[in-house]
Design an enzyme around this catalytic site. Structure first.
Site, PDB file in Angstrom:
ATOM      1  N   HIS A  12       0.837  -1.205   0.000  1.00 12.06           N
ATOM      2  CA  HIS A  12       0.000   0.000   0.000  1.00 12.06           C
ATOM      3  C   HIS A  12       0.875   1.259   0.000  1.00 12.06           C
ATOM      4  CE1 HIS A  12      -3.563  -2.229   2.225  1.00 12.06           C
ATOM      5  NE2 HIS A  12      -3.407  -2.639   0.973  1.00 12.06           N
TER       6      HIS A  12
HETATM    7  C1  LIG Z   1      -0.471  -7.703  -4.269  1.00 10.96           C
HETATM    8  C2  LIG Z   1      -1.292  -6.515  -3.879  1.00 10.96           C
HETATM    9  C3  LIG Z   1      -2.418  -6.699  -3.078  1.00 10.96           C
HETATM   10  C4  LIG Z   1      -3.183  -5.593  -2.709  1.00 10.96           C
HETATM   11  N1  LIG Z   1      -4.377  -5.810  -2.066  1.00 10.96           N
HETATM   12  C5  LIG Z   1      -5.223  -4.758  -1.883  1.00 10.96           C
HETATM   13  C6  LIG Z   1      -6.548  -4.983  -1.418  1.00 10.96           C
HETATM   14  O1  LIG Z   1      -7.002  -6.101  -1.222  1.00 10.96           O
HETATM   15  N2  LIG Z   1      -7.335  -3.884  -1.225  1.00 10.96           N
HETATM   16  C7  LIG Z   1      -6.891  -2.621  -1.433  1.00 10.96           C
HETATM   17  O2  LIG Z   1      -7.636  -1.671  -1.186  1.00 10.96           O
HETATM   18  N3  LIG Z   1      -5.644  -2.389  -1.907  1.00 10.96           N
HETATM   19  C8  LIG Z   1      -4.821  -3.429  -2.175  1.00 10.96           C
HETATM   20  N4  LIG Z   1      -3.599  -3.208  -2.729  1.00 10.96           N
HETATM   21  C9  LIG Z   1      -3.175  -1.808  -2.982  1.00 10.96           C
HETATM   22  C10 LIG Z   1      -3.894  -1.145  -4.163  1.00 10.96           C
HETATM   23  O3  LIG Z   1      -4.055  -2.044  -5.217  1.00 10.96           O
HETATM   24  C11 LIG Z   1      -3.099   0.107  -4.586  1.00 10.96           C
HETATM   25  O4  LIG Z   1      -3.018   0.997  -3.493  1.00 10.96           O
HETATM   26  C12 LIG Z   1      -3.733   0.846  -5.762  1.00 10.96           C
HETATM   27  O5  LIG Z   1      -3.942  -0.016  -6.845  1.00 10.96           O
HETATM   28  C13 LIG Z   1      -2.822   2.000  -6.178  1.00 10.96           C
HETATM   29  O6  LIG Z   1      -3.380   2.646  -7.276  1.00 10.96           O
HETATM   30  P1  LIG Z   1      -2.533   3.627  -8.178  1.00 10.96           P
HETATM   31  O7  LIG Z   1      -3.439   4.107  -9.243  1.00 10.96           O
HETATM   32  O8  LIG Z   1      -1.865   4.622  -7.304  1.00 10.96           O
HETATM   33  O9  LIG Z   1      -1.358   2.748  -8.779  1.00 10.96           O
HETATM   34  P2  LIG Z   1      -1.419   1.433  -9.682  1.00 10.96           P
HETATM   35  O10 LIG Z   1      -2.755   0.802  -9.607  1.00 10.96           O
HETATM   36  O11 LIG Z   1      -0.230   0.629  -9.311  1.00 10.96           O
HETATM   37  O12 LIG Z   1      -1.277   1.990 -11.156  1.00 10.96           O
HETATM   38  C14 LIG Z   1      -0.111   2.517 -11.715  1.00 10.96           C
HETATM   39  C15 LIG Z   1      -0.092   2.127 -13.182  1.00 10.96           C
HETATM   40  O13 LIG Z   1       0.887   2.898 -13.846  1.00 10.96           O
HETATM   41  C16 LIG Z   1       1.623   2.065 -14.727  1.00 10.96           C
HETATM   42  N5  LIG Z   1       2.940   2.683 -14.898  1.00 10.96           N
HETATM   43  C17 LIG Z   1       3.874   2.896 -13.944  1.00 10.96           C
HETATM   44  N6  LIG Z   1       4.967   3.501 -14.474  1.00 10.96           N
HETATM   45  C18 LIG Z   1       4.685   3.677 -15.785  1.00 10.96           C
HETATM   46  C19 LIG Z   1       5.410   4.241 -16.852  1.00 10.96           C
HETATM   47  N7  LIG Z   1       6.638   4.764 -16.697  1.00 10.96           N
HETATM   48  N8  LIG Z   1       4.853   4.260 -18.103  1.00 10.96           N
HETATM   49  C20 LIG Z   1       3.598   3.741 -18.306  1.00 10.96           C
HETATM   50  N9  LIG Z   1       2.871   3.184 -17.309  1.00 10.96           N
HETATM   51  C21 LIG Z   1       3.394   3.156 -16.064  1.00 10.96           C
HETATM   52  C22 LIG Z   1       1.669   0.736 -14.016  1.00 10.96           C
HETATM   53  O14 LIG Z   1       1.974  -0.329 -14.877  1.00 10.96           O
HETATM   54  C23 LIG Z   1       0.269   0.662 -13.411  1.00 10.96           C
HETATM   55  O15 LIG Z   1      -0.648   0.090 -14.306  1.00 10.96           O
HETATM   56  C24 LIG Z   1      -2.786  -4.280  -3.106  1.00 10.96           C
HETATM   57  C25 LIG Z   1      -1.663  -4.101  -3.905  1.00 10.96           C
HETATM   58  C26 LIG Z   1      -0.926  -5.208  -4.304  1.00 10.96           C
HETATM   59  C27 LIG Z   1       0.272  -4.984  -5.195  1.00 10.96           C
END
Ligand SMILES: Cc1cc2nc3c(=O)[nH]c(=O)nc-3n(C[C@H](O)[C@H](O)[C@H](O)COP(=O)(O)OP(=O)(O)OC[C@H]3O[C@@H](n4cnc5c(N)ncnc54)[C@H](O)[C@@H]3O)c2cc1C
Length: 541
Positions: A478
């Site tokens: 997280h």
């Molecule tokens: C294994 C795991 C289990 C989890 N379980 C839970 C749960 O049960 N419940 C919950 O609430 N949260 C959970 N989380 C946490 C939650 O999923 C994250 O907090 C949330 O998805 C973050 O969202 P975000 O949009 O910030 O980033 P992300 O969803 O990580 O999105 C970032 C995106 O940007 C892309 N990206 C990054 N750098 C680049 C680049 N240079 N060029 C192009 N694309 C790029 C990545 O590939 C990704 O698709 C979990 C996370 C993991 C990894």
């Protein structure tokens, strides 16, 4: 869509199709704006991502995991025996939201009110509640707290077994807390059944809810392109540079704005590669400084310690055969087996003696054995007995760390150092949580079903337990806070998510959280994406 037809210009370019990125891109496209959404990973159409119960398999098999994970590890953690813990991050449509546990938690109302009290106008609980309600399609009726008809289906896990039920009853009795019918409602406190973002046996990531099931004629999704930097001309973001699979580079122009939604590691990395970050660090890496901002500071994460008990009231066994038969049954009765739901069944928000008014401890319960040590590229084999694993989870960590560049090479992994357990109170909370869980598992509502605590085992108590926690503690994946929102000189983005000092550039993902919310971070990241869309469009919230 074939790569040759990719456009090179749109009104908005959104980087990263994760939990926040899909939401913000879809919100803008729904309003008729031309949007290009660029994602480093590939499609999430496979059953691996769609079927909730596949989560255990995709994380246990390194060859599968390589296909959707960035493969990052934390820098050796000074206060955690110098361990290099994994830092799993989704690299696929839907981002980490396509590979996560699907536990749906909004966070404590106080968390958002404290953001607002720091000057982040428009981010108090009353404001974000509107976004949460707009986003969800809750199983029950719409109410003061719940939304109906939104893109993300949310329900209470209907598949909970006796082990999880007795855990809830035991926790309520032992800790003298309520059984809370809706921890995303009026109050967070107490024991509960887990709510999950699934529907009809399918994971509802933002990729599915907002994009696959949306009607977005002005959105173009470009997969398998890594954004290496933001193009900044005379103080204004005018586009991004993308590196394709074979290494060729191209520029995608934004007529209006660039929005970074690359997550708590990706967004600070891209900003620093673009010359926005701590000046001295960028100079050391040979990057021309455009904006001297504390990008990458304030990184923090939740931590948990798994404990596993052999019990006689869980129907599950952590064996390939049990999963295989689950998959087979799922083919004939799709949506009706354990494969249709999160493996997490029960949980709680409670207070340790260190809490300051809001819960500082979260429990999770899964009726499976859980591999105790997480650092190996190949996880250790879990025990085959029917088991209940429960987790002591630190949800208000005080420790803070950094994301930095290893080099100016955009393909190099960033240096990720959350400085875990650097604040002694964080370890105290985790240890107290373990002691609370031991008391719960000894309560008469569950004790008769418990055969043995086999991880970590009763031999670990007192100082020995503290030492053992250092061997076993894992991040909850997280990470937040590395492009902090605020109104002070040290903030990276302002409350409208604009990068300070640069025109036409925003960040919208988990990295903007000033402080982590108490509870899982996926729903808040979706909310941040939705809020970003509303802010950019100038909607009155
Ligand atoms: C294994 C795991 C289990 C989890 N379980 C839970 C749960 O049960 N419940 C919950 O609430 N949260 C959970 N989380 C946490 C939650 O999923 C994250 O907090 C949330 O998805 C973050 O969202 P975000 O949009 O910030 O980033 P992300 O969803 O990580 O999105 C970032 C995106 O940007 C892309 N990206 C990054 N750098 C680049 C680049 N240079 N060029 C192009 N694309 C790029 C990545 O590939 C990704 O698709 C979990 C996370 C993991 C990894």
């Amino acid at each position: 869509m074939g790569k040759r037809s990719y456009s090179s210009e749109a009104d908005y370019v959104v980087v990263g199709a994760g939990s926040a990125g899909c939401a913000v891109a879809a919100r803008l496209a729904e309003a008729g704006e031309q949007v290009i959404l660029i994602e480093a990973g590939g499609s999430d159409k496979s059953i691996m991502f769609k079927r909730p119960g596949m989560i255990t398999m995709i994380h246990s098999d390194p060859s599968l995991k390589k296909r959707f994970d960035w493969g990052y590890y934390l820098s050796p953690q000074k206060h955690v025996l110098n361990r290099k813990l994994p830092a799993t991050r989704g690299r696929v449509m839907g981002g980490s939201g396509s590979v996560n546990g699907m536990i749906f938690v909004r966070g404590n109302a106080e968390n958002f009110d404290s953001w607002e009290a720091e000057g982040n106008k428009g981010w108090g609980y009353a404001d974000v509640l509107k976004s949460y309600k707009r986003m969800e399609d809750w199983q029950g009726p719409a109410s003061e707290y719940r939304g109906k008809g939104g893109p993300i289906k949310v329900l209470e896990n209907p598949h909970i077994c006796d082990a999880a039920k007795t855990f809830i009853a035991a926790g309520a009795d032992e800790l003298d807390v309520p059984v809370n019918p809706d921890y995303n409602g009026a109050s967070q406190d107490g024991m509960h059944v887990i709510q999950e973002n699934t529907g009809r046996g399918i994971r509802y990531s933002t990729s599915r809810g907002y994009i696959t099931e949306g009607t977005l004629s002005t959105l173009e999704v470009q997969m398998r392109g890594v954004v290496s930097r933001v193009v900044i001309e005379q103080g204004r973001a005018t586009g991004v540079e993308v590196i394709e699979k074979r290494g060729e580079r191209r520029v995608v122009r934004a007529r209006k704005e660039v929005i970074l939604s690359a997550g708590a590691f990706g967004s600070p990395q891209i900003l620093m590669l673009s010359g926005i970050g701590p000046a001295q660090h960028l100079e050391e890496k040979g990057i021309r400084v455009i904006g001297d901002l504390p990008v990458g500071d304030n990184l923090h994460d939740h931590l948990f310690v798994p404990m596993t008990y052999a019990v006689d009231n869980s129907p599950h066994r952590s064996t390939a055969f049990h999963f295989g038969s689950g998959i087979a049954k799922d083919r004939f009765k799709p949506g009706e087996t354990f494969m249709a739901h999160s493996v997490f069944e029960a949980g709680a928000f409670v207070h340790t003696s260190l809490s300051t008014g809001v819960p500082d401890m979260q429990f999770f319960a899964i009726p499976w054995s859980y591999p105790p040590f997480q650092d190996e590229p190949v996880r250790l084999r879990p025990d085959k007995r029917p088991s209940l694993s429960v987790f002591s989870t630190l949800i208000r960590p005080k420790s803070r760390g950094t994301v930095r560049l290893a080099s100016a090479d955009p393909m190099a992994a960033p240096l990720i150092d959350p400085n875990l357990l650097s604040e002694p109170d964080d370890l105290k909370v985790l240890v107290e949580g373990i002691e609370m869980l031991r008391a719960v598992m000894s309560n008469s509502a569950i004790a008769k079903h418990v055969k043995e605590e086999y991880e970590p085992g009763p031999a670990y108590s007192g100082d020995k337990l503290k030492d053992e926690v250092l061997r076993r503690v894992s991040t909850v994946y997280h990470p937040v806070g590395s492009c902090r929102m605020g109104v002070d000189e040290r903030a990276v983005v302002d409350p409208e998510l604009r990068v300070r000092g640069i025109e036409g550039l925003r960040v919208a993902d988990a990295s903007i959280m000033p402080s982590i919310i108490g509870g899982n971070t996926n729903a808040p990241s979706m909310m941040i994406g939705d809020m970003a869309g509303a802010i950019v469009l100038g909607e009155t919230l």
